[in-house]
Design a protein around this motif. Structure first.
Motif, PDB file in Angstrom:
ATOM      1  N   LEU A  44      -7.420   2.743  -7.698  1.00  0.00           N
ATOM      2  CA  LEU A  44      -8.476   1.798  -7.357  1.00  0.00           C
ATOM      3  C   LEU A  44      -9.592   1.851  -8.379  1.00  0.00           C
ATOM      4  CD1 LEU A  44      -6.842   1.978  -4.738  1.00  0.00           C
ATOM      5  CD2 LEU A  44      -8.972   2.046  -3.488  1.00  0.00           C
TER       6      LEU A  44
ATOM      7  N   TYR B 259     -13.501   9.981  -4.702  1.00  0.00           N
ATOM      8  CA  TYR B 259     -13.590   9.004  -3.623  1.00  0.00           C
ATOM      9  C   TYR B 259     -14.927   8.277  -3.651  1.00  0.00           C
ATOM     10  CZ  TYR B 259      -9.901  12.170  -2.260  1.00  0.00           C
ATOM     11  OH  TYR B 259      -8.784  12.964  -2.263  1.00  0.00           O
ATOM     12  N   ILE B 260     -15.996   9.037  -3.914  1.00  0.00           N
ATOM     13  CA  ILE B 260     -17.301   8.409  -4.040  1.00  0.00           C
ATOM     14  C   ILE B 260     -17.284   7.430  -5.209  1.00  0.00           C
ATOM     15  CG2 ILE B 260     -19.758   8.825  -4.391  1.00  0.00           C
ATOM     16  CD1 ILE B 260     -19.392  11.585  -3.258  1.00  0.00           C
TER      17      ILE B 260
ATOM     18  N   PRO C 283      -9.604   0.146   1.503  1.00  0.00           N
ATOM     19  CA  PRO C 283      -9.804   1.314   0.635  1.00  0.00           C
ATOM     20  C   PRO C 283     -11.148   1.987   0.854  1.00  0.00           C
ATOM     21  CG  PRO C 283      -9.726  -0.724  -0.655  1.00  0.00           C
ATOM     22  CD  PRO C 283      -9.368  -1.092   0.716  1.00  0.00           C
ATOM     23  N   VAL C 284     -12.195   1.207   1.124  1.00  0.00           N
ATOM     24  CA  VAL C 284     -13.518   1.828   1.261  1.00  0.00           C
ATOM     25  C   VAL C 284     -13.546   2.779   2.447  1.00  0.00           C
ATOM     26  CG1 VAL C 284     -15.953   1.413   1.661  1.00  0.00           C
ATOM     27  CG2 VAL C 284     -14.695  -0.091   0.157  1.00  0.00           C
TER      28      VAL C 284
ATOM     29  N   PHE D 109      -4.309   8.151  -5.508  1.00  0.00           N
ATOM     30  CA  PHE D 109      -4.555   6.854  -4.870  1.00  0.00           C
ATOM     31  C   PHE D 109      -5.925   6.323  -5.268  1.00  0.00           C
ATOM     32  CE2 PHE D 109      -3.384   4.024  -1.366  1.00  0.00           C
ATOM     33  CZ  PHE D 109      -4.592   3.465  -1.020  1.00  0.00           C
TER      34      PHE D 109
ATOM     35  N   VAL E 117     -15.708   4.086  -4.311  1.00  0.00           N
ATOM     36  CA  VAL E 117     -16.555   3.205  -3.508  1.00  0.00           C
ATOM     37  C   VAL E 117     -17.641   2.594  -4.378  1.00  0.00           C
ATOM     38  CG1 VAL E 117     -18.129   3.105  -1.558  1.00  0.00           C
ATOM     39  CG2 VAL E 117     -16.088   4.496  -1.414  1.00  0.00           C
TER      40      VAL E 117
ATOM     41  N   ALA F   9     -14.999  15.622  -3.661  1.00  0.00           N
ATOM     42  CA  ALA F   9     -15.250  14.304  -3.077  1.00  0.00           C
ATOM     43  C   ALA F   9     -15.546  13.264  -4.138  1.00  0.00           C
ATOM     44  CB  ALA F   9     -16.427  14.387  -2.106  1.00  0.00           C
TER      45      ALA F   9
ATOM     46  N   TYR G 122       0.843  -1.196   0.000  1.00  0.00           N
ATOM     47  CA  TYR G 122       0.000   0.000   0.000  1.00  0.00           C
ATOM     48  C   TYR G 122       0.876   1.243   0.000  1.00  0.00           C
ATOM     49  CZ  TYR G 122      -4.681  -1.906   0.841  1.00  0.00           C
ATOM     50  OH  TYR G 122      -5.894  -2.525   0.721  1.00  0.00           O
TER      51      TYR G 122
ATOM     52  N   LEU H   3     -11.081   4.134   3.960  1.00  0.00           N
ATOM     53  CA  LEU H   3     -10.149   5.225   3.745  1.00  0.00           C
ATOM     54  C   LEU H   3     -10.747   6.298   2.845  1.00  0.00           C
ATOM     55  CD1 LEU H   3      -7.291   6.205   4.263  1.00  0.00           C
ATOM     56  CD2 LEU H   3      -6.533   4.890   2.293  1.00  0.00           C
ATOM     57  N   MET H   4     -11.343   5.884   1.733  1.00  0.00           N
ATOM     58  CA  MET H   4     -11.920   6.847   0.812  1.00  0.00           C
ATOM     59  C   MET H   4     -13.086   7.595   1.445  1.00  0.00           C
ATOM     60  SD  MET H   4     -10.223   6.635  -2.086  1.00  0.00           S
ATOM     61  CE  MET H   4      -8.728   6.324  -1.196  1.00  0.00           C
ATOM     62  N   LEU H   5     -13.881   6.870   2.232  1.00  0.00           N
ATOM     63  CA  LEU H   5     -15.039   7.525   2.837  1.00  0.00           C
ATOM     64  C   LEU H   5     -14.620   8.626   3.808  1.00  0.00           C
ATOM     65  CD1 LEU H   5     -17.543   4.579   3.349  1.00  0.00           C
ATOM     66  CD2 LEU H   5     -17.603   6.411   1.689  1.00  0.00           C
TER      67      LEU H   5
ATOM     68  N   LEU I 251     -16.048   0.008  -6.832  1.00  0.00           N
ATOM     69  CA  LEU I 251     -15.697  -1.239  -6.142  1.00  0.00           C
ATOM     70  C   LEU I 251     -16.949  -2.043  -5.827  1.00  0.00           C
ATOM     71  CD1 LEU I 251     -12.906  -0.135  -3.647  1.00  0.00           C
ATOM     72  CD2 LEU I 251     -12.671  -1.622  -5.606  1.00  0.00           C
TER      73      LEU I 251
ATOM     74  N   PHE J 238     -12.392  10.833   3.201  1.00  0.00           N
ATOM     75  CA  PHE J 238     -12.246  12.063   2.435  1.00  0.00           C
ATOM     76  C   PHE J 238     -13.595  12.616   2.016  1.00  0.00           C
ATOM     77  CE2 PHE J 238      -7.925  11.664   2.804  1.00  0.00           C
ATOM     78  CZ  PHE J 238      -7.483  10.434   2.406  1.00  0.00           C
ATOM     79  N   VAL J 239     -14.543  11.705   1.771  1.00  0.00           N
ATOM     80  CA  VAL J 239     -15.890  12.185   1.470  1.00  0.00           C
ATOM     81  C   VAL J 239     -16.446  12.939   2.670  1.00  0.00           C
ATOM     82  CG1 VAL J 239     -18.207  11.501   0.805  1.00  0.00           C
ATOM     83  CG2 VAL J 239     -16.268  10.257  -0.099  1.00  0.00           C
TER      84      VAL J 239
END
Lengths: 298, 338
Positions: free
Chosen positions: A222, A266-267, B143-144, A218, A270, A263, A34, B146-148, A273, B150-151
């Protein structure tokens, strides 16, 4: 029409920051580590870029300075995670804070000791059709990374290190060396992108200069399912969205809060994924990512 | 029995020594590069944090949310769910508190109770995103979560810059919550939030060790497949785990707003979400050690901040935090080297 062209060129000139950092991070993660320190390494590279420019007055040596700064952080990350098998997440956070703090700290010290310098850059990068040379470099880098990862022996080693290092070890591959090189080169690229941010785009340095770009890089890895081509396209996509948002904001007709756009990557990660896993597909996540590989343990 | 005690003391000594040197060496570097007397740095860092009243209260103020977050993470880590989204969950707790205390006009005690309940709900839901993704579709939670984070950062940034922005002040922040809703002080900056935090310790300890849910958590944490074959509904367990973990972390956010900051502002989480990971790691999976580790980490942070007064640039705190992260996990290294 000229508006569109200038819009496109500004995106492409901004792109290398995210793209090169993503490529570097991709290499690190493909080998199973990572790169949570990405934001800090970028800041460190940004500082070294500006500082090296002050010392040598050359933008190219400045980029090299950022590259080497990233290499240093990468070497520390590699030693702690690959050789000593420390937890990658915590080490990543630690190095993130150390690198980002050092960048700002060293800048303060430099400004205190060197009174006559302004630490700004007055020259630009050479362009072709008013698109930065560095953009073409990032494009070449993407192709290079794709080629290396899929078509060369060393790239295979990297991928095996990320998929099942134990099998690779049995096959006689030096997993430690592979991961070391991936991490060091990857973080060096992140440092390079930071230097480009400070020397090429913002042409100065300040605390919070990186402002989340490292994390966007990053997220894009993903979102791009750990494939160089997808990641590059993802970087273009998010650079475009950011560009649109900035322009809308400036002209006053932004119809959604700016933070939502920030944001968005990042949304998107998620959601992407989730959808991929829901449909039973392959997220592309290297299976050994995050797991320590210890040769002595059975 | 004696051997076990000796082992624990040994572990504690190693940790303390590593942390001591990982602070001392940067202090030496600072002293040399910035020409500040090392003795001043040393005394300022170590003595004035624990030795003075102001230092101790500052530590306790930081200790409170850190303890709660660490307890939240313990619940998750016991189940092998790596919740690194605590920062975001804390933020949702803060958002819940601010939403209620700034906009509803009810009796203060009701507002406080509602804040706790609503915060637990929001934080739990936020944690449940990662929890359900992991439970149902095997999405890696690292990752989930972690990303959340920043949201969540962007969400609160939006709220404090736009709809909830205070008309006064230079930087974006909300107005302060009314006096009546603030938790009563015990001794100036330290307030009753610390009582709530300490009260949670036995609650979580009992939850993890003495309830059937706690057993299921630990079983799934040990080996999800074996737990499944034993008849445990692992999906439900993981999702419940993240609801509790997220909700608890959100409670830390409530305590920050009601007891420390009294409003919404940038950086409200104070990195507690990440620092709590260090706390849990230092405690080596032993729930009893968490309060001690939280106190230790809080002291280290306060000490670093205190150095700003003698001329050390404030960014040094960040570097020290980073060194602390790595120092906290190096004992494993030493075990390997033996």
């Amino acid at each position: 029409m000229p508006i569109i062209i200038s819009f496109v060129t500004s995106i492409l000139n901004m792109l290398p920051v995210i793209a090169i950092a993503s490529m570097g991070g991709l290499l690190i993660q493909k080998s199973g580590i990572y790169n949570i320190d990405v934001e800090g390494t970028m800041a460190f590279g940004a500082f070294l870029g500006i500082f090296t420019y002050y010392l040598f007055n050359s933008i190219w040596i400045a980029l090299l300075g950022g590259f080497m700064g990233g290499m240093l952080i990468g070497a520390i990350l590699a030693t702690l995670t690959v050789r000593y098998n420390l937890d990658q997440i915590v080490t990543g956070f630690g190095l993130w804070f150390i690198a980002e703090g050092s960048a700002a700290f060293l800048f303060v010290v430099a400004r205190a000791h060197i009174k006559d310098a302004t630490f700004t850059v007055s020259e630009g990068f050479p362009t072709f059709l008013s698109i930065n040379y560095i953009f073409f470099f990032s494009l070449i880098l993407c192709c290079l990374l794709y080629f290396i990862l899929t078509k060369t022996k060393e790239g295979l080693y990297v991928r095996i290190a990320g998929i099942d290092p134990r099998v690779g070890d049995y096959a006689g591959i030096d997993i430690f060396k592979t991961r070391y090189i991936s991490v060091i080169i990857g973080d060096a690229l992140v440092g390079l992108s930071g230097a480009f941010l400070s020397v090429g785009i913002l042409q100065s340095f300040s605390y919070r200069i990186v402002a989340g770009y490292g994390w966007i890089a990053f997220a894009i890895i993903l979102f791009g399912k750990w494939k160089p081509s997808n990641v590059f396209l993802g970087a273009i996509f998010f650079a475009a969205i950011t560009g649109i948002q900035t322009r809308l904001q400036v002209s006053g007709i932004l119809f959604m809060p700016v933070q939502f756009v920030v944001a968005l990557p990042y949304i998107a990660v998620v959601i992407a994924l989730t959808i991929v896993n829901f449909l039973g597909g392959d997220t592309g996540m290297p299976p050994a990512l995050g797991k320590a590989f210890n040769r002595e343990k059975l | 029995m004696n051997h076990l005690v000796k082992q624990q003391v040994n572990d504690a000594a190693i940790i303390l020594l590593i942390i001591f040197f990982s602070i001392l060496i940067p202090l030496i570097i600072i002293s040399l590069s910035l020409n500040i007397d090392l003795k001043i740095l040393f005394s300022r860092y170590f003595y004035s944090t624990i030795g003075t009243r102001d230092g101790l209260t500052a530590i306790l103020v930081r200790f409170t949310p850190l303890l709660v977050t660490a307890l939240a993470l313990t619940v998750a880590f016991k189940s092998s769910v790596w919740n690194i989204g605590a920062e975001g969950q804390i933020i949702f707790g803060a958002i819940a508190t601010l939403g209620i205390c700034l906009h509803l006009n009810l009796h203060p005690i009701i507002l406080i109770l509602l804040s706790f309940i609503f915060a637990f709900f929001l934080g739990g839901m936020w944690g449940l995103i990662a929890g359900s993704l992991k439970a149902l579709w095997n999405v890696n939670e690292i990752p989930v979560t972690l990303m959340l984070n920043f949201v969540a950062y962007e969400l609160i940034r939006y709220l404090i810059s736009s709809p909830w922005k205070s008309p006064e002040g230079l930087y974006p922040a909300t107005i302060r919550i009314p006096f009546e809703t603030r938790l009563p002080f015990i001794e100036s900056p330290v307030n009753s939030s610390i009582i709530i935090a300490i009260a949670l310790i036995p609650v979580i300890y009992l939850l993890i060790n003495k309830t059937s849910l706690g057993f299921e958590l630990r079983a799934v944490g040990f080996n999800r497949d074996i737990a499944h074959y034993q008849g445990i509904n692992t999906k439900k367990t993981i999702m419940t785990c993240m609801i509790i973990s997220g909700g608890l972390a959100a409670l830390a956010g409530v305590l920050i707003v009601l007891g420390d900051v009294f409003r919404g502002e940038e950086g409200i989480t104070g990195s507690y979400g990440f620092l709590a990971i260090v706390v849990v790691l230092i405690s080596r999976n032993r729930a009893e050690l968490i309060p001690l580790a939280a106190f230790l980490v809080a002291s280290i942070i306060v000490g670093a901040i205190g150095l700003i007064v003698v001329g050390v640039p404030r960014r040094f705190t960040e570097i020290l935090t980073g060194i602390l992260f790595i120092a906290a996990i190096t004992p494993k290294l030493l075990e390997k080297l033996k």
